[in-house]
Write an enzyme that holds these catalytic residues in place. Structure first.
Site, mmCIF file in Angstrom:
data_model
loop_
_atom_site.group_PDB
_atom_site.id
_atom_site.type_symbol
_atom_site.label_atom_id
_atom_site.label_comp_id
_atom_site.label_asym_id
_atom_site.label_seq_id
_atom_site.Cartn_x
_atom_site.Cartn_y
_atom_site.Cartn_z
ATOM 1 N N LYS A 240 0.811 -1.198 0.000
ATOM 2 C CA LYS A 240 0.000 0.000 0.000
ATOM 3 C C LYS A 240 0.859 1.270 0.000
ATOM 4 C CE LYS A 240 -1.114 1.437 3.893
ATOM 5 N NZ LYS A 240 -1.600 1.866 5.203
ATOM 6 N N THR A 241 1.763 1.350 0.938
ATOM 7 C CA THR A 241 2.605 2.545 1.041
ATOM 8 C C THR A 241 3.485 2.685 -0.189
ATOM 9 O OG1 THR A 241 2.627 2.186 3.411
ATOM 10 C CG2 THR A 241 4.155 3.803 2.556
ATOM 11 N N ASP B 104 -4.254 8.350 3.152
ATOM 12 C CA ASP B 104 -3.844 7.027 3.607
ATOM 13 C C ASP B 104 -4.836 6.557 4.670
ATOM 14 O OD1 ASP B 104 -2.260 4.809 3.866
ATOM 15 O OD2 ASP B 104 -0.844 5.745 5.248
ATOM 16 N N GLU B 105 -5.001 5.263 4.824
ATOM 17 C CA GLU B 105 -5.878 4.696 5.861
ATOM 18 C C GLU B 105 -7.260 5.347 5.831
ATOM 19 O OE1 GLU B 105 -4.777 2.159 7.337
ATOM 20 O OE2 GLU B 105 -2.713 2.399 8.029
ATOM 21 N N ARG C 135 -0.198 -9.473 10.857
ATOM 22 C CA ARG C 135 1.108 -8.854 11.116
ATOM 23 C C ARG C 135 2.233 -9.848 10.883
ATOM 24 N NH1 ARG C 135 -0.024 -4.776 9.646
ATOM 25 N NH2 ARG C 135 -1.957 -5.833 9.147
ATOM 26 N N GLN D 80 -9.548 -3.527 8.037
ATOM 27 C CA GLN D 80 -8.623 -3.123 9.087
ATOM 28 C C GLN D 80 -9.103 -1.878 9.834
ATOM 29 O OE1 GLN D 80 -4.241 -3.634 8.219
ATOM 30 N NE2 GLN D 80 -5.038 -3.854 6.149
#
Length: 641
Positions: free
Chosen positions: A36-37, A225-226, A592, A256
DNA sequence: GTTTCTAATATTTTT
DNA sequence: TATTAGAAAC
């Protein structure tokens, strides 16, 4: 020039698609570990490379950490020299809002030197407001009222508007009275709480078309973002900014969304296509982090939720190991199991920095910590009390705030008797109401007050001619703050060390002019709450809440306390909505892990001074058996469930 | 006005 | 069990 190759190089098809879709609305649904980043930063780098001026691009994040990482990655993609300092805005929503508000404070009825109040300050003001209104704090817990008010602000509901909606019921009526009193007090102190930063900008954009237009022209390309974590205020700000040019790219994952309790509304991401009907949707579902087994387990868990966007994560990696599930007698047994397992993994060559222990609540860290201490296993606990939230640091900050924002009553109240100087509460009030009788120095209190005023004016004149770090040293000396801390308790040394730490932290601002330096320091203190300044990860195990782990990855992840009432938390058991959030939290925890997952629960657990017996978490039974490995000795306990 | 004690309370918390 | 806020005592 091969910059283009290096920007797009290594991206998969979907990621490339997201990078190249620069114009118009884009929704990037990015599962955990899907790059994503990487995609977002490549997109920005690509825009700049295409010739878009960096100052026309904005990327909004929720944390400073995410902003820093993004900035670093863009720099490495383009080479630092391509981005003039400060041109590209990559920062948090709150940082953007502060910047806007310092410009336009007056239009909203504040001075540009407004203070930013943290949750503690806010709670204090709410309590005052309740007292002023004569509201029983036993009947209406201030913390709860604060949450309600925070929720209202996130929904952009002003006290006036809430008055209409509140009706005649006792509770909303009370909330309204407190909300109004609280807002008045904030204004009086020329202060804003975190929610105000967002709400005021949303209001400013709505009321002042020319201001909004200016920002719309400035930010031609908007990134968020997010996005699943945006609240209504943030959503409104983004929508307003993007309305004109419509170049808006949001990245997120509804699965998430774990900050609903703080006002985040993941319907924002579910509704993106409705808000922007011509939106291009890109789904990033190739996972580069975990084994297929971990992904399958996570998917099975999250599939029990009803409100979601379908997406199935896959990986080119193999199946990998099963997840290990273990039962323990109690929380100590569980902690020992974790510590022993970490020790043997370490012996087999695992790096401690690649291991994390995740729990639902901070209180659970204690047992784990003890087990690690006994075995001399190095660890770091993330979370808990933040540096800037410590009393001693807040005291010093309060001094600085009073010096820069003379209206700041919250801070004035904090310091007027810290250290004690013979000024009590009553004289604090008279200090505020008196203006003509300033010469009445005959009483002890008056003398003390006069001395305090002298101190403040001395500090104020010194502030402008010293570097921030030197000035804080001077301030501490002048107020005899160390003597005040030195009360013989064992914390005294630690507290003083924190003050010293703060001084060296302030040295970061020594390059600026004294006033600017202090102002920037205050702003950063409010907005970038770091945990332990200068504490690096190092070769040790990370202990933290599942919330704190979002965005991180580790080879090995332990998730402990998988019991009904612990995880999922007891407060969520009776609300389907909250349970779904718990489930997403579990999903975040599982994803994670790169290689190994260890799940555990305790048959008995000490909580709140008593012993609790809770059945294993429902999330455990949601993971198919064939993905689990259960040590034989635990089979009995687990099949009973 | 300051210190000491009691009693209530206890998710998560990017800012 | 541990913390911490507010009340009572010095």
């Amino acid at each position: 020039m091969h910059a283009k190759d290096s920007i797009l190089g290594g991206l998969n098809e979907r990621q490339t698609e997201a990078v190249l879709a620069t114009d118009g609305p884009v929704l990037i649904l990015a599962g955990p570990g899907s790059g994503k980043t990487r995609t977002l930063t490549a997109r920005i780098a690509h825009l700049i490379q295409k010739g878009v001026l960096p100052e026309r691009i904005i990327a909004l994040t929720f944390t400073n950490k995410a902003a820093e990482e993004m900035r670093a990655r863009i720099k490495s993609l383009l080479g630092a020299e391509h981005i003039p300092y400060g041109a590209l805005f990559v920062g948090t929503f709150h940082a953007l809002c502060v910047r806007v508000l310092r410009q336009h404070a007056v239009a909203l009825g504040y001075s540009p030197h407004f203070s930013i109040f943290d949750d503690d300050d806010a709670l204090g003001l709410i309590k005052e407001g309740m007292k002023g209104e004569g509201i029983n704090t036993k009947q209406f817990p201030p913390g709860m009222i604060r949450n309600v008010i925070s929720g209202l602000k996130n929904e952009l509901i002003s006290p006036e508007r809430y008055a209409d909606e509140a009706g005649s019921d006792m509770f909303p009526k009370t909330v309204h009275r407190v909300y109004r009193a609280y807002a008045e007090r904030l204004k009086e102190s020329n202060g804003m709480d975190f929610d105000d930063l967002l709400m005021n900008v949303a209001v400013l954009f709505e009321r002042t078309q020319n201001v909004l237009s200016a920002y719309q022209e400035r930010f031609l390309y908007i990134h968020v973002d997010e996005y699943q974590d945006t609240n209504h205020a943030q959503y409104t700000i983004v929508r307003a900014l993007a309305q004109k040019h419509r170049n808006i790219a949001v990245v997120g994952d509804d699965a998430q969304a774990i900050y609903g309790f703080r006002g985040a509304d993941f319907r924002n991401i579910l509704n993106f296509e409705k808000d922007w009907p011509d939106a291009k949707i890109v789904v990033l579902d190739e996972n580069y982090r975990s084994t297929q087994t971990i992904l399958d387990a996570a998917r099975e868990v999250i599939s029990k939720n009803t409100f979601k966007k379908e997406k199935k994560l896959w990986t080119k990696q193999g199946k990998g190991e099963r997840l290990t599930l273990t039962a323990a007698e109690d929380e100590r047994g569980e902690a020992e199991y974790v510590a022993d397992s970490v020790r043997s993994l370490h012996k087999e060559g695992a790096k401690l920095r690649e291991v994390a222990v995740l729990y639902r609540t901070n209180a659970q860290s204690r047992a784990i910590e003890e087990a690690f201490l006994e075995r001399d296993l190095p660890y770091i606990i993330i979370g808990g009390i933040r540096f800037y939230e410590r009393k001693e640091i807040k005291d010093i900050i309060a001094y600085l705030r009073v010096l820069t924002n003379p209206q700041d009553l919250v801070s004035l109240k904090r310091i007027i008797n810290t250290p004690p100087r013979g000024i009590g509460k009553i004289s604090f009030l008279s200090y505020l109401s008196r203006d003509t009788k300033g010469d009445m120095r005959h009483t002890k209190k008056e003398a003390a007050l006069a001395a305090f005023e002298d101190l403040i004016s001395d500090l104020r004149s010194t502030l402008v001619r010293m570097q921030p770090s030197d000035f804080i040293k001077y301030l501490v000396k002048k107020t005899r703050y160390r003597e005040y801390l030195d009360d013989g308790t064992q914390n005294a040394d630690e507290r003083w060390e924190n003050v010293e730490e703060f001084v060296s932290l302030a040295a970061r601002y020594n390059d600026l002019s004294p006033e600017e330096g202090i102002k920037k320091l205050l702003e950063d203190a409010a907005l970038l709450m770091e945990n332990e300044p200068g504490e690096s990860a190092g070769e040790r195990v990370t202990l933290m809440t599942v919330h704190a782990a979002k965005g991180l990855e580790f080879s090995t992840v332990f998730i402990v306390g998988l019991e009904e009432g612990v995880f999922p938390h007891s407060k969520s058991l009776f609300s389907p909505k909250d349970l779904e959030e718990e489930r997403r939290l579990c999903y975040v925890g599982l994803t994670r892990a790169k290689k190994r997952v260890y799940l555990s629960f305790a048959l008995r657990r000490m909580r709140f001074g008593g012993i609790e017996v809770n059945p294993p978490s429902r999330f455990l039974s949601e993971i198919p058996e064939e993905l689990l490995h259960v040590p034989e000795r635990d089979l009995d306990e687990i099949t009973i469930d």
